[in-house]
Design an enzyme around this catalytic site. Structure first.
Site, PDB file in Angstrom:
ATOM      1  N   VAL A 119      29.884  66.172  49.132  1.00  0.00           N
ATOM      2  CA  VAL A 119      29.506  65.753  50.291  1.00  0.00           C
ATOM      3  C   VAL A 119      29.624  67.076  51.237  1.00  0.00           C
ATOM      4  O   VAL A 119      30.914  67.836  51.220  1.00  0.00           O
ATOM      5  CB  VAL A 119      30.109  64.575  50.286  1.00  0.00           C
ATOM      6  CG1 VAL A 119      29.107  64.039  51.615  1.00  0.00           C
ATOM      7  CG2 VAL A 119      29.172  63.478  49.635  1.00  0.00           C
TER       8      VAL A 119
ATOM      9  N   TYR B  45      35.569  57.300  42.036  1.00  0.00           N
ATOM     10  CA  TYR B  45      34.571  56.515  40.772  1.00  0.00           C
ATOM     11  C   TYR B  45      34.692  55.300  40.323  1.00  0.00           C
ATOM     12  O   TYR B  45      34.212  54.873  39.955  1.00  0.00           O
ATOM     13  CB  TYR B  45      34.392  57.680  39.972  1.00  0.00           C
ATOM     14  CG  TYR B  45      34.216  59.150  40.440  1.00  0.00           C
ATOM     15  CD1 TYR B  45      31.989  59.147  41.053  1.00  0.00           C
ATOM     16  CD2 TYR B  45      34.314  60.155  41.000  1.00  0.00           C
ATOM     17  CE1 TYR B  45      31.509  60.677  41.385  1.00  0.00           C
ATOM     18  CE2 TYR B  45      34.014  60.864  41.222  1.00  0.00           C
ATOM     19  CZ  TYR B  45      32.879  61.233  41.724  1.00  0.00           C
ATOM     20  OH  TYR B  45      32.486  62.514  41.925  1.00  0.00           O
TER      21      TYR B  45
ATOM     22  N   PHE C  41      31.792  69.300  31.716  1.00  0.00           N
ATOM     23  CA  PHE C  41      29.869  69.823  32.458  1.00  0.00           C
ATOM     24  C   PHE C  41      30.314  69.651  33.798  1.00  0.00           C
ATOM     25  O   PHE C  41      31.018  69.017  34.659  1.00  0.00           O
ATOM     26  CB  PHE C  41      28.614  68.903  31.926  1.00  0.00           C
ATOM     27  CG  PHE C  41      29.424  67.479  31.347  1.00  0.00           C
ATOM     28  CD1 PHE C  41      29.341  66.565  33.103  1.00  0.00           C
ATOM     29  CD2 PHE C  41      29.648  66.619  30.453  1.00  0.00           C
ATOM     30  CE1 PHE C  41      29.080  65.397  33.502  1.00  0.00           C
ATOM     31  CE2 PHE C  41      29.804  65.174  30.336  1.00  0.00           C
ATOM     32  CZ  PHE C  41      30.391  64.914  31.219  1.00  0.00           C
TER      33      PHE C  41
END
Length: 396
Positions: A84, A123, A396
């Site tokens: 963000v 998260y 990743f």
């Protein structure tokens, strides 16, 4: 967040998303050459952008498959590139991105999502839980000697990077994978883009056993000072004990190296057991590795193997309502039920026990799983028991 809209980005917007993500990590925008190397990992339809009048946030994913306990594979979204813009943080932009992404994943039948978290407090509120942990360690090359009874056999072949990029995907695909690991179909271009950058050249190895390639390693050697150097393992996978020992026998035999560093490796990787002096291998860090989110709870539960007597789990999912409910889970069946619950837990806690990374009884003791009968904690441990610690091994 009423003035922010989230949508899938067009291909010609991908680089703007990449720049925004790099800026969120306090990195520069990258060169044209760097962009051309990483562009293939941006999958059309999987890159989201949040807009007010301009792009202020982004998140993307790659399609893959997740290996679950028992060896089955389920559709997976490997979530990455979440960022963000600094002047739009703490305004609900991330929440909008995460909720939109999860709804899209659920709508097309994805069973699970996984990510590497830059911060540990973000998260969990979106249903992600720590699926597995990893350790980093250093091995003193001067002290490390393989035991005479260490597995031995096969041969090592060195490859240049072009040959490695052609051949290693097939080697990896043929290996037996532990719970938590994932397919890499769209991932390889990003790895080799990174290997071709930087000052320290990368080296690729393949181990050949009696039946063909059964392991590989990628590493870099960096000069520290004078003649001192450090070998850093970039990627290492093996299909059996002989290949694992063979790769480490080669790494510990590389000349002009003082220290071998391996980061984010499985908790149960037995390097010390190969050495005459186990203290030549020193653990330097224990950390969370991947975070897991079950997008389709029933499908994910049904895909893995379970042990012992069935139990009824009452699952609460504050983001994806279709997952909330009771599930009868056992070796012979997984089904929704109206039976009384033996244990109640959130979808994040379910993810933490799903791959075998945490004993459910530890989550009970921590107050994260509720049980009416204390004996249920032991039964939960038996239900979720796995032979190997989960590990993804694909950053990743």
């Amino acid at each position: 967040m009423n003035d922010v809209a989230v949508r899938a980005l067009r291909d010609d917007e991908f680089r703007s998303a990449h720049r925004l993500f790099r800026a969120a990590l306090h990195a520069g925008p990258g060169t044209d050459e760097e962009w051309e190397r990483v562009r293939p990992v941006f999958q059309p339809g999987r890159v989201l952008g949040a807009f007010d009048e301009q792009l202020v946030g982004t998140a993307r994913s790659m399609d893959a498959e997740l290996v679950v306990p028992g060896g089955a594979r389920v559709p997976l979204a490997a979530v990455t590139g979440v960022g963000v813009r600094a002047d739009r943080t703490r305004r609900g932009v991330l929440t909008g991105l995460m909720r939109t992404q999860l709804a899209e994943l659920a709508g097309r039948g994805v069973s699970a999502a996984t990510l590497y978290a830059t911060e540990g407090a973000i998260y969990g509120r979106f249903g992600y839980g720590i699926a597995g942990r990893a350790r980093s360690y250093t091995v003193s090359r001067q002290r490390a000697r393989l035991r005479p009874d260490a597995p031995e056999g096969g041969r090592i072949e060195m490859l240049d990077l072009d040959e490695a990029e052609r051949r290693l995907p097939d080697v990896y695909s043929a290996l037996p994978l532990r719970p938590g690991m994932m397919s890499r179909d769209r991932w390889w271009p990003g790895l080799f883009a990174g290997l071709r950058s930087g000052d320290d050249p990368a080296v690729a190895l393949v181990h050949h056993g009696a039946d063909g390639p059964d392991g590989f390693a990628l590493y870099r050697v960096s000069r520290d000072s004078g003649m001192s150097a450090t070998l850093r393992v970039v990627d290492l996978h093996s299909g059996n004990a002989t290949a694992f020992a063979g790769l480490w026998r080669f790494l510990l035999g590389v000349d002009l190296v003082d220290t071998v560093i391996a980061r984010n490796r499985p908790l149960d990787e037995p390097v010390e057991l190969l050495l005459t002096d186990p203290r030549a291998c020193e653990t330097t860090e224990l950390t969370d590795e991947t975070w897991l989110r079950l997008v389709d709870v029933e499908a994910a539960l049904a895909a893995r193997t379970w042990q012992g007597a069935p139990l009824v789990l009452e699952v609460t999912d504050p983001v994806l309502d279709h997952n909330t409910g009771r599930y009868r889970v056992g070796p012979d069946e997984v089904s929704r039920t109206d039976e009384p619950a033996d244990a109640a837990l959130g979808v994040a806690e379910l993810a933490m026990m799903f791959a075998g990374g945490w004993l459910p009884s530890a989550l009970v003791d921590a107050g994260r799983i509720s049980v009416l009968d204390p004996g249920v904690a032991v039964r939960l441990d038996e239900l979720a028991r796995t032979r190997r610690a989960p590990w993804c091994g694909t950053f990743f």
